[in-house]
Design an enzyme around this catalytic site. Sequence first.
Site, PDB file in Angstrom:
ATOM      1  N   TRP A 104       0.820  -1.223   0.000  1.00 18.37           N
ATOM      2  CA  TRP A 104       0.000   0.000   0.000  1.00 18.37           C
ATOM      3  C   TRP A 104       0.841   1.254   0.000  1.00 18.37           C
ATOM      4  O   TRP A 104       0.437   2.279  -0.568  1.00 18.37           O
ATOM      5  CB  TRP A 104      -1.050  -0.060   1.108  1.00 18.37           C
ATOM      6  CG  TRP A 104      -2.064  -1.107   0.758  1.00 18.37           C
ATOM      7  CD1 TRP A 104      -2.171  -2.363   1.282  1.00 18.37           C
ATOM      8  CD2 TRP A 104      -3.055  -1.020  -0.280  1.00 18.37           C
ATOM      9  NE1 TRP A 104      -3.170  -3.058   0.640  1.00 18.37           N
ATOM     10  CE2 TRP A 104      -3.734  -2.263  -0.318  1.00 18.37           C
ATOM     11  CE3 TRP A 104      -3.435  -0.026  -1.173  1.00 18.37           C
ATOM     12  CZ2 TRP A 104      -4.765  -2.533  -1.214  1.00 18.37           C
ATOM     13  CZ3 TRP A 104      -4.462  -0.285  -2.076  1.00 18.37           C
ATOM     14  CH2 TRP A 104      -5.119  -1.529  -2.092  1.00 18.37           C
ATOM     15  N   ASP A 174      -1.453   7.146   6.103  1.00 16.37           N
ATOM     16  CA  ASP A 174      -2.579   6.317   5.659  1.00 16.37           C
ATOM     17  C   ASP A 174      -2.811   5.298   6.771  1.00 16.37           C
ATOM     18  O   ASP A 174      -2.036   4.363   6.944  1.00 16.37           O
ATOM     19  CB  ASP A 174      -2.226   5.633   4.339  1.00 16.37           C
ATOM     20  CG  ASP A 174      -3.308   4.612   3.921  1.00 16.37           C
ATOM     21  OD1 ASP A 174      -4.334   4.503   4.612  1.00 16.37           O
ATOM     22  OD2 ASP A 174      -3.086   3.930   2.901  1.00 16.37           O
ATOM     23  N   LYS A 198     -12.349  -1.184   7.171  1.00  6.66           N
ATOM     24  CA  LYS A 198     -11.668  -2.104   8.086  1.00  6.66           C
ATOM     25  C   LYS A 198     -12.344  -2.018   9.462  1.00  6.66           C
ATOM     26  O   LYS A 198     -13.119  -2.873   9.824  1.00  6.66           O
ATOM     27  CB  LYS A 198     -10.186  -1.764   8.198  1.00  6.66           C
ATOM     28  CG  LYS A 198      -9.502  -1.417   6.890  1.00  6.66           C
ATOM     29  CD  LYS A 198      -9.390  -2.571   5.904  1.00  6.66           C
ATOM     30  CE  LYS A 198      -8.641  -2.100   4.659  1.00  6.66           C
ATOM     31  NZ  LYS A 198      -8.449  -3.151   3.664  1.00  6.66           N
TER      32      LYS A 198
END
Lengths: 362, 362
Positions: A104, A174, A198
């Site tokens: 990511w 992030d 999430k």
Amino acid sequence: MISSPVYNFAAGPGIMPREVLLQAQQELLDWRQSGMSVMEMPFTGEEFQTIMRQARQDLRELLGVPADYRILFLQGGASAQFSLLPMNLLPPGATADYVDTGHWSRKAIEEGSRYARINVAASGADHNYRHVPAQARWQLDPGAGYCHITSNETADGLAYHWLPDTGNVPLVADMTSDFLSRPIAIERFGVIYAGAQKNIGPAGLTIVIIRDDLIQPARPETPSAFSYRVQAESEGRFNTPLTYAVYIAGLVFRWLKRQGGLGAIAERNRRKSDRLYDAIDGSDVYVCPQRAADRSRMNACFHLADASLTTEFLRQARQQGLLNLQGHPAVGGLRASLYNAMPDAGVEALIAFMQAFAARHT
Amino acid sequence: MISSPVYNFAAGPGIMPREVLLQAQQELLDWRQSGMSVMEMPFTGEEFQTIMRQARQDLRELLGVPADYRILFLQGGASAQFSLLPMNLLPPGATADYVDTGHWSRKAIEEGSRYARINVAASGADHNYRHVPAQARWQLDPGAGYCHITSNETADGLAYHWLPDTGNVPLVADMTSDFLSRPIAIERFGVIYAGAQKNIGPAGLTIVIIRDDLIQPARPETPSAFSYRVQAESEGRFNTPLTYAVYIAGLVFRWLKRQGGLGAIAERNRRKSDRLYDAIDGSDVYVCPQRAADRSRMNACFHLADASLTTEFLRQARQQGLLNLQGHPAVGGLRASLYNAMPDAGVEALIAFMQAFAARHT
């Protein structure tokens, strides 16, 4: 046929608190005798504004967000923020530091490179992301507009268990996959952003927490709907927000408060992940290559010593009601995501299955 | 205390089909014995991919979308498309035609002007948006990249009941507020886009239907997550879509098929709006200034001849379970939105209340 109870170990969208889903179910056709589903509410009406105000306030309390930070409820997911962050924060030609800790981070760097000169201050690529690069090895650019980290790498199973010091350069994170899983020292960050799917709620909702002085006019080409400044100044009224997702997120925030807040949930997350990593490390059948100190408490990434058993492992696990244990496609292997909503019983069921599987296949 | 049954006349988010909400409620904790809520499903998993595929196919059938058009499920709402449309379709320096029929056209023009030279081909501003400008008066630019219309003006109560002919210039329509309310000759359009929160489903989901040859590389500054080309080529797998909203939209598409499709729903919508406009025109107490031929079948915008009664009208209506009848803040007055899900009984209840109110106040 899948046996019951079912535990969903997906990396996100993933498991949500059962109490939250039950309340959503109960209120689905009629929210508090308003005669409307939350999905049907005009977003400027008193009912939805109450829901959004409460959600923002509960989030502020949960995280201890200081008064000089704004909480924005945006849309588009974290992948969109990979672009919108530099569009909102960096003038053309600016430089930004990014630390590469896995899949990511690389996505953020790839997209960010379209908007800025990116200095990869440190990368775990040379050791295949076995650990988070120590800050002593970071090559920071003192002129960078910000320094970007990925606080938890969902695909690689790494997380920061310490806070970088970037001096006067704003630290940007992030936090998609570990947001609300533990307390955060917000005041150490310039911007935190997180996709909801999430630990927050339905996919699409995107939370941005930003220090007031960083809210500047975005680059001219930024769609107004995605301008931090426009959204902050309109208090989320510039366009219709993700009303239903904000509502569900609000239920999750309430649920978190009932669990005792982020300190209590962090302790539970630590205990759950310790149990699983102990089981992996205590077996010759399972391998977790990440350095213990840097392992994610949200996404345990591991594999079978005999990779040829992976498909069979997943098949049998699914039969036992242990769902979505496959690793990220870019990484392979196995992955058990242990988000806030995963009960201890789910972790115990997984460990019991792993031990039985190991016994059958050695 | 609000009396029951309640009818929600909000302009969107607004009323949804009760059968859809009931099915969503029933499946909320466990979708088809998968052991997961749709909110909890990994978006690349078989379950959600089945849901998304089915939704796209049902929408294609409902609208009769030709094979050379793509259906994209995007995020951000129509306000974001005001920017993303020119970013995806127009090279820098290009011109686009826009027809101004009211509040939402002006928003599209205002945002579009940040990306292109906009030629306002016609405007209803000089007659305060009483009718849709006849095409004979449009000043089209033959070199325009597209010609943009707003097929239904939610705030002003106007709609196109005819299709413009723009020759070789692609016709682009913001159909947010009348999408799926009637059949469309898709092949007459280059691009159609619509936010979901009127006739489709939860706010945030944004549908773009685009002819293949118009799918070009977006401008370099376009966030990849919002590039039509990136989203078309990845078939919606570039980033996590609005999974729950896609699911609800899919239930709505199924519901529409059970209603007999768009021809049948258009007939019902015509009947409902005719009933209401007849009641308005037959009274001295209510005034609808829009030309009859151009009136919206989704949003009837009207006012009281004695505007000082507006607050009292809204208060009494609310007591009777007739919710959200206030006009758009930019326009004022009253507005009754009659989306697909509004039953005949709701329209009858509104008319009965209006007549009783008129009798009490004259």
